[in-house]
Write an enzyme that holds these catalytic residues in place. Structure first.
Site, PDB file in Angstrom:
ATOM      1  N   CYS A 136       0.779  -0.730  -0.237  1.00  0.00           N
ATOM      2  CA  CYS A 136       0.033  -0.131  -0.151  1.00  0.00           C
ATOM      3  C   CYS A 136       0.841   1.510   0.012  1.00  0.00           C
ATOM      4  CB  CYS A 136      -0.927  -0.093   1.164  1.00  0.00           C
ATOM      5  SG  CYS A 136      -2.051   1.503   1.457  1.00  0.00           S
ATOM      6  N   CYS A 139      -0.667   4.282   2.457  1.00  0.00           N
ATOM      7  CA  CYS A 139      -0.680   3.981   3.483  1.00  0.00           C
ATOM      8  C   CYS A 139       1.104   4.298   3.889  1.00  0.00           C
ATOM      9  CB  CYS A 139      -0.224   3.058   4.000  1.00  0.00           C
ATOM     10  SG  CYS A 139      -1.996   1.672   3.314  1.00  0.00           S
ATOM     11  N   ASP A 140       2.236   3.737   3.241  1.00  0.00           N
ATOM     12  CA  ASP A 140       3.441   4.074   3.367  1.00  0.00           C
ATOM     13  C   ASP A 140       4.257   4.648   3.014  1.00  0.00           C
ATOM     14  OD1 ASP A 140       2.809   1.820   5.468  1.00  0.00           O
ATOM     15  OD2 ASP A 140       3.083   0.425   4.070  1.00  0.00           O
TER      16      ASP A 140
END
Length: 309
Positions: A136, A139-140
């Site tokens: 992701c 997300c990261d």
């Protein structure tokens, strides 16, 4: 004995398909619950900008999830946390959905559990999850600001996430197993114009390596020459395909060999009263728009089924 709560419709999954099904079922005055093991929205929560959903030039994935959730619960549909462990079909048309948080009984079950990312299955992948291995970018990506990262895959998701990363990290190298990309032409054009994205073709990642704290490199093999090499990278983002979230449902006999659920044009499976919608289905296009369409059909089918009993 687990506590059993009675409903008209139990929807497993609260992504766009499940939430739309909840809107239609509850608006038809059916007592409806959505059961999900995570936050509502599904993969929309891992998507930065959505620009192919009607009504919005672009919208952040979590924002669209919030709007859909508000819509899905406005007619009284409930939301419950729980991880589904199985479904039993009773003699009286009812089904029992077993979860780790209690059981739900209803004449109709709509399965909208979606899909998840396939893992590479190489040494180091599991060890470095959260330490440089990610599925992701949204997300990261922020953890890798100013660093060089890698993306594995050649389809839409790999290129989309590569483009997202390129705006945040120093540079992105995309490793493609074959000799060409499978992504949509418009995405390919965008990525190839991006100065800090490069593509390496005919190359597979064979290992993910690093120290105790973080990823430092990947092992590679050239699929044409067999030549092995090492490539330094701070992060590895993996997008090599999807698999259906149906591990606890295979005993029902409604999935194909790959685990995708088989359903007709009205979202009905081979078991009367069990319907399916969204990315969990065996179908060509897995998008928010198609999930919403499936959810509407499944919600209406739930009403028609209950009316026929």
């Amino acid at each position: 004995m687990a506590e059993v709560t009675q409903y008209d419709v139990v929807i497993i999954g609260a992504g766009p398909a499940g939430m739309t099904a909840a809107t239609y079922a509850s608006r038809a005055e059916l007592k409806t619950v959505m059961v999900d093991q995570g936050i509502y929205g599904g993969q929309m929560n891992n998507t930065a900008e959505i620009e192919n959903y009607p009504g919005y030039e672009n919208i952040m994935g979590p924002d669209l999830a919030e709007k859909m959730y508000a819509s899905s619960t406005q007619f009284g549909a409930e939301y419950s946390f729980g991880s589904v462990t199985g479904i039993d079909v009773l003699d009286n048309h009812d089904k029992v959905v077993h979860t780790d948080m209690g059981d739900f009984q209803a004449p109709v079950v709509i399965i909208a559990t979606g899909s998840e990312h396939i893992h590479l299955g190489v040494p180091g992948e599991e060890d470095y999850q959260g330490k440089g291995v990610s599925y992701c970018a949204v997300c990261d990506a922020a953890f890798f600001k100013g660093e060089s990262v890698s993306v594995v895959g050649g389809g839409d998701s790999a290129v989309e996430e590569g483009l997202y990363l390129a705006n945040i990290v120093k540079d992105v190298t995309i490793f493609v197993r074959g000799d060409r990309l499978k992504a949509q032409p418009i995405l390919q054009e965008r990525a190839k114009k991006q100065e800090n994205i490069r593509f390496v073709y005919n190359t597979s990642v064979t290992s993910i390596d690093g120290n105790e704290e973080a990823v430092q490199s990947v092992g590679l093999i050239n699929n044409q020459t067999g030549e092995k090499s090492t490539f330094e990278t701070a992060g590895v983002f993996i997008y090599i395909g999807l698999k259906p979230n149906t591990a606890h449902l295979t005993n029902l006999g409604i999935t194909n060999e790959q685990g995708w659920i088989m359903a007709d044009q009205k979202m009905a499976t081979a078991i009367p009263g069990i319907f399916a919608a969204g990315d969990v289905l065996a179908k060509e296009l897995r998008q928010i728009t198609t999930a919403v369409g499936d959810g509407g059909l499944a919600g209406q089918a739930a009403y028609n089924y209950i009316a026929s009993l």
